[in-house]
Scaffold this motif. Structure first.
Motif, PDB file in Angstrom:
ATOM      1  N   TYR A 729       0.788  -1.226   0.000  1.00  0.00           N
ATOM      2  CA  TYR A 729       0.000   0.000   0.000  1.00  0.00           C
ATOM      3  C   TYR A 729       0.829   1.289   0.000  1.00  0.00           C
ATOM      4  CZ  TYR A 729      -3.591  -3.359   1.371  1.00  0.00           C
ATOM      5  OH  TYR A 729      -4.430  -4.429   1.408  1.00  0.00           O
ATOM      6  N   GLY A 730       2.089   1.211   0.352  1.00  0.00           N
ATOM      7  CA  GLY A 730       2.895   2.429   0.433  1.00  0.00           C
ATOM      8  C   GLY A 730       2.674   3.196   1.707  1.00  0.00           C
ATOM      9  N   ALA A 731       1.999   2.609   2.677  1.00  0.00           N
ATOM     10  CA  ALA A 731       1.764   3.228   3.990  1.00  0.00           C
ATOM     11  C   ALA A 731       1.751   2.108   5.017  1.00  0.00           C
ATOM     12  CB  ALA A 731       0.439   3.982   4.008  1.00  0.00           C
ATOM     13  N   SER A 732       2.040   2.457   6.287  1.00  0.00           N
ATOM     14  CA  SER A 732       2.122   1.416   7.317  1.00  0.00           C
ATOM     15  C   SER A 732       1.106   1.575   8.433  1.00  0.00           C
ATOM     16  CB  SER A 732       3.533   1.384   7.925  1.00  0.00           C
ATOM     17  OG  SER A 732       3.855   2.645   8.478  1.00  0.00           O
ATOM     18  N   ASP A 733       0.439   2.741   8.526  1.00  0.00           N
ATOM     19  CA  ASP A 733      -0.543   2.926   9.602  1.00  0.00           C
ATOM     20  C   ASP A 733      -1.899   2.388   9.170  1.00  0.00           C
ATOM     21  OD1 ASP A 733      -2.310   5.708   8.845  1.00  0.00           O
ATOM     22  OD2 ASP A 733      -0.376   5.433   7.838  1.00  0.00           O
ATOM     23  N   ASP A 734      -2.650   1.891  10.140  1.00  0.00           N
ATOM     24  CA  ASP A 734      -3.918   1.217   9.848  1.00  0.00           C
ATOM     25  C   ASP A 734      -4.923   2.140   9.166  1.00  0.00           C
ATOM     26  OD1 ASP A 734      -3.137  -1.227  10.829  1.00  0.00           O
ATOM     27  OD2 ASP A 734      -3.872  -0.848  12.854  1.00  0.00           O
ATOM     28  N   LYS A 735      -4.985   3.398   9.588  1.00  0.00           N
ATOM     29  CA  LYS A 735      -5.988   4.292   9.006  1.00  0.00           C
ATOM     30  C   LYS A 735      -5.733   4.490   7.516  1.00  0.00           C
ATOM     31  CE  LYS A 735      -8.372   8.627   9.081  1.00  0.00           C
ATOM     32  NZ  LYS A 735      -8.951   9.724   9.849  1.00  0.00           N
ATOM     33  N   SER A 736      -4.492   4.796   7.166  1.00  0.00           N
ATOM     34  CA  SER A 736      -4.180   5.009   5.752  1.00  0.00           C
ATOM     35  C   SER A 736      -4.454   3.757   4.940  1.00  0.00           C
ATOM     36  CB  SER A 736      -2.717   5.434   5.582  1.00  0.00           C
ATOM     37  OG  SER A 736      -2.480   6.694   6.170  1.00  0.00           O
ATOM     38  N   VAL A 737      -4.070   2.612   5.467  1.00  0.00           N
ATOM     39  CA  VAL A 737      -4.275   1.352   4.749  1.00  0.00           C
ATOM     40  C   VAL A 737      -5.763   1.076   4.555  1.00  0.00           C
ATOM     41  CG1 VAL A 737      -4.020  -1.151   4.914  1.00  0.00           C
ATOM     42  CG2 VAL A 737      -2.070   0.339   5.393  1.00  0.00           C
ATOM     43  N   ASN A 738      -6.563   1.304   5.587  1.00  0.00           N
ATOM     44  CA  ASN A 738      -8.004   1.085   5.454  1.00  0.00           C
ATOM     45  C   ASN A 738      -8.621   2.007   4.419  1.00  0.00           C
ATOM     46  OD1 ASN A 738      -8.164  -1.008   7.330  1.00  0.00           O
ATOM     47  ND2 ASN A 738      -8.462   0.399   9.059  1.00  0.00           N
ATOM     48  N   LEU A 739      -8.137   3.248   4.364  1.00  0.00           N
ATOM     49  CA  LEU A 739      -8.639   4.183   3.357  1.00  0.00           C
ATOM     50  C   LEU A 739      -8.229   3.742   1.954  1.00  0.00           C
ATOM     51  CD1 LEU A 739      -7.972   7.630   5.111  1.00  0.00           C
ATOM     52  CD2 LEU A 739     -10.183   6.520   4.750  1.00  0.00           C
ATOM     53  N   ILE A 740      -6.994   3.306   1.806  1.00  0.00           N
ATOM     54  CA  ILE A 740      -6.519   2.851   0.499  1.00  0.00           C
ATOM     55  C   ILE A 740      -7.305   1.632   0.036  1.00  0.00           C
ATOM     56  CG2 ILE A 740      -4.541   1.877  -0.741  1.00  0.00           C
ATOM     57  CD1 ILE A 740      -2.756   3.599   1.128  1.00  0.00           C
ATOM     58  N   ARG A 741      -7.549   0.700   0.940  1.00  0.00           N
ATOM     59  CA  ARG A 741      -8.358  -0.473   0.590  1.00  0.00           C
ATOM     60  C   ARG A 741      -9.747  -0.069   0.124  1.00  0.00           C
ATOM     61  NH1 ARG A 741      -6.989  -3.886   6.048  1.00  0.00           N
ATOM     62  NH2 ARG A 741      -5.090  -4.976   5.339  1.00  0.00           N
ATOM     63  N   SER A 742     -10.253   1.032   0.665  1.00  0.00           N
ATOM     64  CA  SER A 742     -11.592   1.507   0.296  1.00  0.00           C
ATOM     65  C   SER A 742     -11.581   2.353  -0.967  1.00  0.00           C
ATOM     66  CB  SER A 742     -12.188   2.319   1.455  1.00  0.00           C
ATOM     67  OG  SER A 742     -12.317   1.515   2.616  1.00  0.00           O
ATOM     68  N   GLY A 743     -10.404   2.532  -1.565  1.00  0.00           N
ATOM     69  CA  GLY A 743     -10.322   3.232  -2.840  1.00  0.00           C
ATOM     70  C   GLY A 743      -9.765   4.622  -2.793  1.00  0.00           C
TER      71      GLY A 743
END
Length: 796
Positions: A729-743
């Motif tokens: 994802y290019g990020a390691s924090d959960d919030k950023s990853v969850n946002l990226i997964r959501s598009g």
């Protein structure tokens, strides 16, 4: 007499042929010619309605009457015919624009009945009504909805997903990542209070959700959760399952595995171009019935532009040409025949860019309206002021292809649809699936295939019906212009005159390259193809077993297609995973080499030989991912262009860009596998597009190939969550990853973080994106590109 024979007989009548040519060219008809043509149309219609197989006679009758009415302004024959054929949207539209057509009480009663029985927000045809009834009453396992492009398949798909009979875990399978957000939005607008999953790692054990996934993500979701099943599966663009290659086999595996997990699941298939529904039965393993909407309201006007610049009108019923007009060259024809929105189709990304630039350079600059100026400013800000799309836009031209970063491509697609000043869109198959652009004309300049199904799908991009019918109908758009043009861009493989003649065929044959279809129909398979099918069958058989068995985990990983000797290679990988522990200073790339590539019996397939050289490329990819995570696209481009220009002057000038834009082999020759360009031969204005193509090639390699190794490393505990997140994802924090997964794009997350607005975007109680008031206001203050990225989540 056969269906085709009746039309052939008409073509042999000189007077009729002459009148048909005048109609084809849009010339005025005498009263005698009009009567002759309309009388023939009546006879063709009677003949065609007497036998359901006589579709070509019905089509020819409709072609005559439609063109007569549009050219003469006399809509009464078209009004009567549209009622006879059940084309009720056309009947209603004529009643709006020509009150004289509605001059009897019987007509009024008929339209009232149409309003009652065939209208709910929009009016549908009689065949669509039959298809909807068949769709809603179907009780079997599989149903196929086959209808021409723009006949409302998406609306029916979404409505069926939201129906209670679809169960509490329906899954929509879309062919590309680009369609995930669009389909998610269609679902969310109808049903905002539900969990919508667009990434396999968004699933958190919910008992109710709507999944919108590619086949890759859907398979990964099931494999990660052996007890999970879908209650229904909706396959969009289902004809893709008939093709050759891994993705088609993956789609058929998803269908079969979904049925194995839930024998009560329902399966729905949607496509504009499936001829034989039985082929869906062969790839799915169960009976699929369905309904085909065969009557299209569109009748394009076809032309062939030859190398000399002469434009020939084509009669697909007679398979004949007549001269229309002459032009200096392709660009002269395109400019003078242009309508409000024009698709110029070429297959090759490299040719698309070159042709768009060449055409734009032959056009006068247009007056730049504020909306277009904002697009130009945004591209200059987020890509480069040198980006040649900027130069194209100043002439009302853009180009689009799959070798562009998804964010830039989606932004330009959106703006091309909305801005009237962007009149010419040069593109390839990136616009073929699910993209709703209002093209009035299609210019076909280059093709990789002239299969009738592919041509029909491409031509269907012209004049989508939602732009024809409405408060103010535009019936002339029922005859969009389609020009097949020979030119220097065409190449030697497929001549346009030969391609256009395929339209004379009454029907087409489905592609039957999927190994399951080939085996079922008795085609001879190679030993490797038989092994591949056996491998797929074993994956389905073991689909509900947990992944703690290393053999199962590796087989599911997709790594098998990278190796020529998978049995031997997988045995060695299992041994290494069981016996070798990572060193504390090993990063992800070191571990990929350590467990899957270095010093072993590994033999990589021809298509993936590049993997074998990862050890020599570790520094490049390590730096590439670090910079992608920390720098903007503009910063990366500026830095890379500057570095490579200096490098080309000192140590070498060959830049790897991938096969789509490559001109030279690694040795600098114009033969072999051409994946490189010589930067010394490129002007500065060409460099941003070339580096964007390079980035897309590298992103696809990392995302589709190297990520397979990384997922195995993560699932076997060789890397931790932070390493996994940063790579994927290019990020390691959960919030950023969850946002990226959501598009949400990583670039937008970085922008919001820098502006202290990251707290204003998050997930609601259903796990869907929600935006606060501050961010909503911010979207109106920023440049056009950032505003577009935010607007994709302002659904309502």
């Amino acid at each position: 007499m056969s269906d085709i024979g009746s039309i052939t007989k008409l073509s042999s009548i000189d007077a009729f042929n002459a009148a048909a040519d005048k109609l084809l060219l849009g010339k005025g008809l005498t009263n005698e010619e009009s009567s002759f043509l309309l009388s023939a149309a009546v006879l063709l219609l009677r003949y065609g309605l007497a036998d359901a197989d006589r579709q070509r006679s019905r089509e020819f009758a409709y072609w005559i009457v439609l063109n007569y009415s549009l050219s003469s302004g006399d809509y009464r024959p078209l009004y009567d015919l549209s009622f006879e054929l059940g084309l009720y949207p056309l009947s209603k539209a004529i009643a709006v624009i020509d009150k004289n057509s509605l001059n009897t009480f019987n007509n009024y009663i008929a339209l009232t009945e149409v309003e009652d029985r065939f209208t709910d927000k929009v009016t549908i045809t009689f065949e669509q009504k039959l298809a909807d009834n068949s769709f809603s009453s179907h009780t079997g396992e599989g149903f196929a909805y086959i209808a021409p492009t723009s006949f409302g398949k998406t609306e029916r798909l979404v409505n069926c997903v939201l129906d209670e009979r679809s169960g509490n875990r329906p899954c929509i399978v879309v062919p590309t990542k680009s369609l995930l957000a669009q389909t998610r939005d269609d679902v969310f607008r109808c049903h905002p209070c539900t969990k919508v999953i667009t990434h396999d790692e968004m699933y958190r054990g919910e008992s109710e959700f709507i999944a919108v996934l590619t086949q890759e993500r859907a398979i990964r979701l099931l494999e990660s959760h052996p007890s999970l099943s879908f209650t229904s599966l909706f396959v969009d663009e289902a004809h893709n399952a008939f093709n050759k290659g891994d993705r088609s086999l993956l789609l058929s595996r998803l269908i079969r595995e979904s049925r194995l997990r839930n024998p009560n699941a329902k399966f729905y298939f949607f496509s504009p171009v499936i001829e034989d529904i039985d082929n869906l039965t062969l790839i799915s393993g169960f009976d699929v019935s369905g309904f085909k909407v065969s009557r299209s309201m569109k009748e394009p006007r076809y032309y062939h532009l030859d190398y000399g610049g002469t434009l020939h009108a084509y009669n697909r019923f007679f398979n004949s040409f007549c001269t229309d007009s002459c032009y200096q060259n392709l660009w002269d024809c395109l400019y003078k025949r242009a309508t409000l929105k024009n698709l110029v189709f070429l297959s090759s990304p490299k040719k698309i860019r070159e042709a768009a630039m060449d055409f734009a350079n032959n056009l006068p600059a247009i007056s730049i309206e504020p909306d277009l100026e904002r697009v130009i400013a945004a591209l200059s800000e987020h890509v480069s002021a040198m980006y040649d799309e900027v130069a194209c836009l100043r002439h009302g031209v853009i180009y689009l292809h799959g070798q562009m970063p998804d964010g830039i491509k989606n932004y330009l697609l959106d703006r091309a649809a909305k801005l009237s000043s962007i009149r010419f869109i040069f593109a390839n198959s990136v616009i073929m699936e699910g993209i709703n652009l209002p093209f009035d004309s299609v210019f076909i300049v280059n093709l990789r295939t002239c299969r009738l199904a592919d041509l029909v799908n491409l031509i269907g991009r012209a004049s989508r019906l939602n732009y024809v019918f409405g408060d103010t109908p535009h019936l002339e758009r029922l005859c969009p212009q389609v020009i097949f043009a020979d030119s220097k861009w065409t190449g030697s493989r497929i001549k346009m005159e030969n391609a256009i003649k395929n339209l004379h065929k009454v029907s087409f044959k489905d592609c039957e390259d999927n190994l399951r279809i080939k085996k079922s129909k008795g085609y001879s398979l190679t030993p490797e193809e038989n092994r591949r099918l056996a491998f797929e069958d074993n994956l389905i058989k073991t689909s509900r077993q947990p992944e703690d068995d290393l053999g199962i985990l590796l087989n599911r990983s997709g790594l098998c297609s990278l190796y020529d000797n998978w049995v031997e290679s997988s045995g060695e990988i299992i041994h290494r995973l069981e016996t070798l522990e990572p060193n504390i200073d090993d990063d992800v790339f070191e571990l990929i080499c350590k467990y899957f590539i270095d010093d072993g019996p590994f033999s990589f397939s021809r298509a993936h030989r590049r993997v074998a050289f990862l050890r020599q490329q570790i520094d490049f990819y390590r730096n590439y991912l670090e910079r992608k995570a920390s720098q903007s696209l503009r910063q990366r481009l500026a830095s890379d262009i500057s570095f490579w220009k200096r490098k080309s002057e000192i140590t070498g000038s060959l830049l790897y860009v991938g096969s789509s834009f490559g001109e030279l082999s690694y040795s600098g020759l114009a033969d072999g596998i051409r994946s490189y360009v010589d930067l010394r031969q490129k002007a500065d204005a060409e460099l941003p597009a070339l580096f964007l193509a390079k980035y897309k090639t590298e992103d696809d390699y990392i995302g589709f190939i190297l990520s397979r190794f990384v997922r195995v490393l993560y699932k076997t505990g060789k890397i931790d969550k932070s390493q996994y997140y940063m790579f994927i994802y290019g990020a390691s924090d959960d919030k950023s990853v969850n946002l990226i997964r959501s598009g949400v794009p990583l670039s937008l997350i970085k922008n919001l973080s820098e502006n202290n607005l990251l707290d204003d975007i998050g997930l609601d109680d259903y796990g869907n994106i929600k935006i606060g008031d501050r961010l909503s206001a911010y979207s109106n203050e920023v440049d056009d590109y950032i505003g577009f990225e935010i607007s994709q989540f302002l659904i309502g």
